[in-house]
Scaffold this active site. Structure first.
Site, PDB file in Angstrom:
ATOM      1  N   HIS A  51      42.088  41.381  43.795  1.00 27.55           N
ATOM      2  CA  HIS A  51      41.884  39.983  44.759  1.00 27.55           C
ATOM      3  C   HIS A  51      43.170  39.337  44.901  1.00 27.55           C
ATOM      4  O   HIS A  51      43.525  38.781  45.944  1.00 27.55           O
ATOM      5  CB  HIS A  51      40.827  39.102  44.015  1.00 27.55           C
ATOM      6  CG  HIS A  51      40.619  38.054  44.771  1.00 27.55           C
ATOM      7  ND1 HIS A  51      39.718  37.801  45.981  1.00 27.55           N
ATOM      8  CD2 HIS A  51      41.288  36.560  44.905  1.00 27.55           C
ATOM      9  CE1 HIS A  51      39.703  36.668  46.196  1.00 27.55           C
ATOM     10  NE2 HIS A  51      40.386  35.878  45.542  1.00 27.55           N
ATOM     11  N   HIS A  97      34.476  34.295  50.145  1.00 23.63           N
ATOM     12  CA  HIS A  97      34.107  33.864  48.906  1.00 23.63           C
ATOM     13  C   HIS A  97      32.764  34.607  48.761  1.00 23.63           C
ATOM     14  O   HIS A  97      31.608  34.175  48.239  1.00 23.63           O
ATOM     15  CB  HIS A  97      33.816  32.408  48.754  1.00 23.63           C
ATOM     16  CG  HIS A  97      34.595  32.114  47.422  1.00 23.63           C
ATOM     17  ND1 HIS A  97      33.799  30.931  46.921  1.00 23.63           N
ATOM     18  CD2 HIS A  97      35.825  32.389  46.921  1.00 23.63           C
ATOM     19  CE1 HIS A  97      34.567  30.658  45.652  1.00 23.63           C
ATOM     20  NE2 HIS A  97      35.730  31.396  45.747  1.00 23.63           N
TER      21      HIS A  97
END
Length: 786
Positions: A51, A97
């Site tokens: 990430h 998200h």
């Protein structure tokens, strides 16, 4: 997972629990020249997570076009920045998200919005708009989705929408557009991509580069808690398993009212001239902000964790450094002027504490109560992490024949019922139930909100006069179903449609941001999809003049080994030089001529019939094919980027001339749905002008292709426009200049009938109430049914 204590002896097993491979752990020891302690291990694990480090995507992202004459700041900062003239710049970015929104839909969505807003005002820009691109599993039972799964998908959707609305509404920024899609593959892995846009003066852009040896480092905003620990490394950088629900502690908790105060305080502090650099504490929290600021600035940094405001007792250095508590920033101030900054935050009632200083030597030193908790070279940690050239392998070819593709109905079949079913499908039905939960007009700059135009449009107020003569347009687009069938072509279509939408609003596309949602990068077929999509994005953005200024890669979007469709989402920004030239989709007046604009040099007509087999194969990937026949096979429509550019340029010229009454691009559902949506939108216009009656539409198609293909195919580079009869000749002349086919296909009529004929035979005929009723209420009924 090992407990967070500096006394724990790190072993290869503990490193593996933190997501580090044996090779990565060896590299950690090489950089440090020793074994790491548990805090240092935690720092490396989040900074080198997929990430945060983009270790599987870096080698491919380099192929994207990132430069342009209007690009002020490209990838590498908190947001991309482009010059929009008059001394102003626009900062914009889209991020995902996804995983948090599955584990805890409401908080996952709220903190997604909060994080992207901080990325914008960290650059010194005031946020003026939010858009969201969402994907959910099917919300009604089907052969792919059980009744229980559909109910769960509805609950996830409800939580996500409430979360987006709650944060944006409370923060005070309008949510002005976006898109929502539904496919079975998103059932246990929804996609929540949030885009934010902000405005700043060109000379007042701030970067996240720690500079000035001895300059104080200031922590501002909310207190640090234990929420979100390992959100980036263990939640966003791994696939879901049966234990995913146990990851709720990894989801952050947002406070939009705190963020509003943080916004105002940060912008005011920046105006003092005392702020040297600023970084949002997003993914990886204090770790990412300290390490990246030092690395970018070529400096070291030293902080004392004992000075960090904490809302929980007994927090260890490991927990403080890895916490992803929201609404926090790290600033570097000019030495001797730190009190100017502290005074601003005190005025706004926010914590602001000098926690350290910028140092020389490139070392990030983390102290805690007089002891060194971590000591790491910042640049190797932030910039010299693992980079993988993952194996790439195309999946086995699909064994499809004409028998697997959509079978066209007999000519002359009445398709009214099929249109009704298509309009009621979740992908096409009105999203009013969703968008009415958002404040779309706060700050009073919204010129075209959800559903009014193909792109969302906000005015730009002159900083000196307060008047607005220009505007910005934004559109997001992505089609995972097409990318699953052909990731390169599907990605090109995403760029083309987003740019086409912006042009249909009257704005000139100038730049793009992307959010790349894919499965596990450890699977060669996923990396093939990713590589193909990157090449598609690169080719389309280059052809249409929309360089990528930043974005996000979201891997590991899969559950129990099953991946989502490859879903690159593109956001395109455009400039509208005259706010009076905003184009909307609604038909306006009785008697207006309806034109089909087609940028293709071989525009489909009676003399340009596509081969039936090719039409059948392409049509099988359409929304109509999926909804009516349950078929999602074949190939996406072929794409012609030259044709797309011709159409965009033509639309811009027509908008500048004030020649059009409406414009709406042809996409999901094809021509029939495009016409219906323009017709539905006209009800608000008519309601204000002629309450006594609705407008109608009568359209005649002459294409030689099968009736269903003529009415519902989704080939690009096309738009439906309406024109007053007095301007028809001028519009046709402009279209000829741009080599765009402009075919008169119908007329806006009096009454409430919607009629489509094909080769002289009526194939669709329905009333306004019948068609609009199916379109306007089906999603709400599905989502609110008990």
């Amino acid at each position: 997972m090992a407990t967070a204590s500096t006394e724990i002896r790190v072993t290869p097993e503990i490193a593996a629990e933190h997501g580090l491979t044996a090779e990565e752990y060896a590299r950690v020891k090489q950089i440090l020249g020793r074994e790491p302690n548990i805090t240092e291990l935690g720092i490396f694990s989040v900074m080198w997570s997929e990430h945060c480090s983009y270790k599987s995507s870096k080698v491919h992202l380099k192929r994207l076009p990132t430069r342009g004459k209007l690009v002020v700041q490209g990838p590498g900062e908190n947001a991309g920045v482009v010059d929009i003239g008059d001394g102003l710049v626009a900062a914009f970015k889209i991020e995902s998200h996804n995983h948090p929104s599955y584990v805890e839909p409401f908080q996952g969505a709220t903190t997604g919005v909060g994080g992207i807003l901080r990325d914008i005002f960290t650059m010194g820009a005031r946020p003026i708009a939010v858009l969201d691109s969402l994907r959910f599993g099917e919300i009604t039972p089907s052969k792919y989705t059980s009744k229980e799964e559909a109910a769960k998908n509805r609950r996830i959707l409800d939580g996500v929408i409430r979360g987006i609305g709650s944060y944006g509404n409370c923060f005070g920024v309008p949510t002005i557009g976006g898109e929502v899609g539904f496919e079975p593959c998103y059932s246990q892995n929804p996609l929540v991509n949030a885009l934010a846009l902000g405005i700043a003066k060109k000379e007042e852009i701030f970067l996240a580069k720690a500079k000035g040896i001895g300059n104080p480092v200031i922590y501002v905003g909310a207190k640090t808690g234990r929420d979100g620990i390992h959100g980036a490394s263990l939640l966003a950088s791994a696939e879901f398993t049966e234990e995913s629900k146990q990851k709720r502690p990894n989801v952050q908790v947002g406070d939009p009212f705190m963020e509003k105060l943080l916004l105002e305080a940060c912008l005011e502090a920046m105006q003092t001239g005392a702020v040297v650099a600023i970084q949002d504490m997003g993914a990886a929290g204090l770790t990412c902000s300290t390490m990246e600021m030092a690395s970018r600035g070529g400096t070291g940094i030293e902080i004392d964790l004992a000075k960090v405001p904490q809302r929980e007792t007994g927090m260890t250095p490991y927990e403080i450094m890895l916490s992803e508590s929201q609404e926090r920033m790290l600033l570097v101030a000019e030495k001797g002027r730190e009190h100017d900054v502290l005074a601003v935050f005190k005025k706004w009632g926010l914590d602001a504490v000098v926690v350290g200083q910028v140092t020389e030597g490139g070392i990030a030193r983390i102290n805690n109560n007089g002891r060194i908790a971590a000591e790491i070279p910042a640049h190797p940690l932030a910039e010299e992490g693992p980079v993988y050239q993952r194996p790439v392998a195309a999946p086995a070819p699909r064994n499809e024949t004409a028998a697997d593709w959509f079978a066209f109905a007999a000519e002359g079949t009445n398709l009214t019922q099929n249109l009704l079913k298509l309009l009621a499908s979740p992908a096409i039905a009105s999203k009013l139930w969703i968008t009415e939960q958002y404040d779309t007009s706060v700050r009073t700059n919204t010129l075209a909100g959800p559903g009014a135009s193909d792109a969302a449009v906000v005015r730009i107020k002159d900083p000196k006069t307060g008047f607005a003569k220009r505007a910005l347009a934004l559109s997001t687009d992505g089609n995972g179903r097409w990318c699953q069938l052909n990731p390169r072509v599907g990605a090109m279509h995403a760029v083309a449609e987003a740019a086409r939408n912006v042009a249909c609003s009257g704005a000139r596309p100038i730049a793009a941001t992307n959010c790349l949602n894919f499965g596990s990068p450890e699977k060669p077929e996923v990396m093939w999809q990713f590589s193909e999509a990157i090449d598609g994005l690169a080719e389309a953005c280059t052809a249409l003049g929309t360089p990528i200024t930043g974005g996000n890669v979201s891997f590991y979007n899969e559950t129990l080994g099953k991946s989502i469709y490859p879903t690159p989402v593109i956001g395109v920004l455009g400039i509208l030089d005259d706010v009076s030239q905003v184009l909307k989709i609604a038909f306006r007046d009785e008697g207006d001529v309806i034109l089909l604009l087609d940028g293709s040099s071989s525009a489909v007509g009676a003399q340009h019939a596509a081969p039936l087999l090719g039409t059948q194969r392409e049509f099988s990937s359409s929304e109509y094919s999926k909804t009516i026949a349950g078929i999602t096979a074949g190939e996406p429509p072929a794409i012609d980027l030259v044709a797309e550019k011709r159409l965009i340029d033509c639309l811009l010229a027509l908008a500048a001339e004030g020649a059009l009454q409406s414009a709406h691009d042809i996409s999901d559902g094809g021509l029939a749905v495009t016409l219906a949506e323009s017709w539905f939108a006209s009800s608000s216009v008519v309601g204000a002008q002629h309450v006594a009656h609705h407008l109608g539409a009568h359209v005649k198609l002459e294409a030689e292709s099968p009736t269903e293909a003529a009415a519902f195919n989704e080939r690009g580079a096309r738009a439906v426009v309406s024109v007053t009869p007095s301007k028809l000749a001028a519009v046709l002349d402009t279209a000829r200049q741009y080599k765009v086919a402009a075919r008169e296909i119908g007329q806006v009529t009096r009454g409430d009938a919607f009629r489509i004929q094909h080769k002289g035979r009526e194939v669709i005929n329905s009333s306004f109430e019948t068609l609009r009723g199916a379109w306007a209420h089906s999603l709400e009924r599905t989502l609110t049914a008990k």
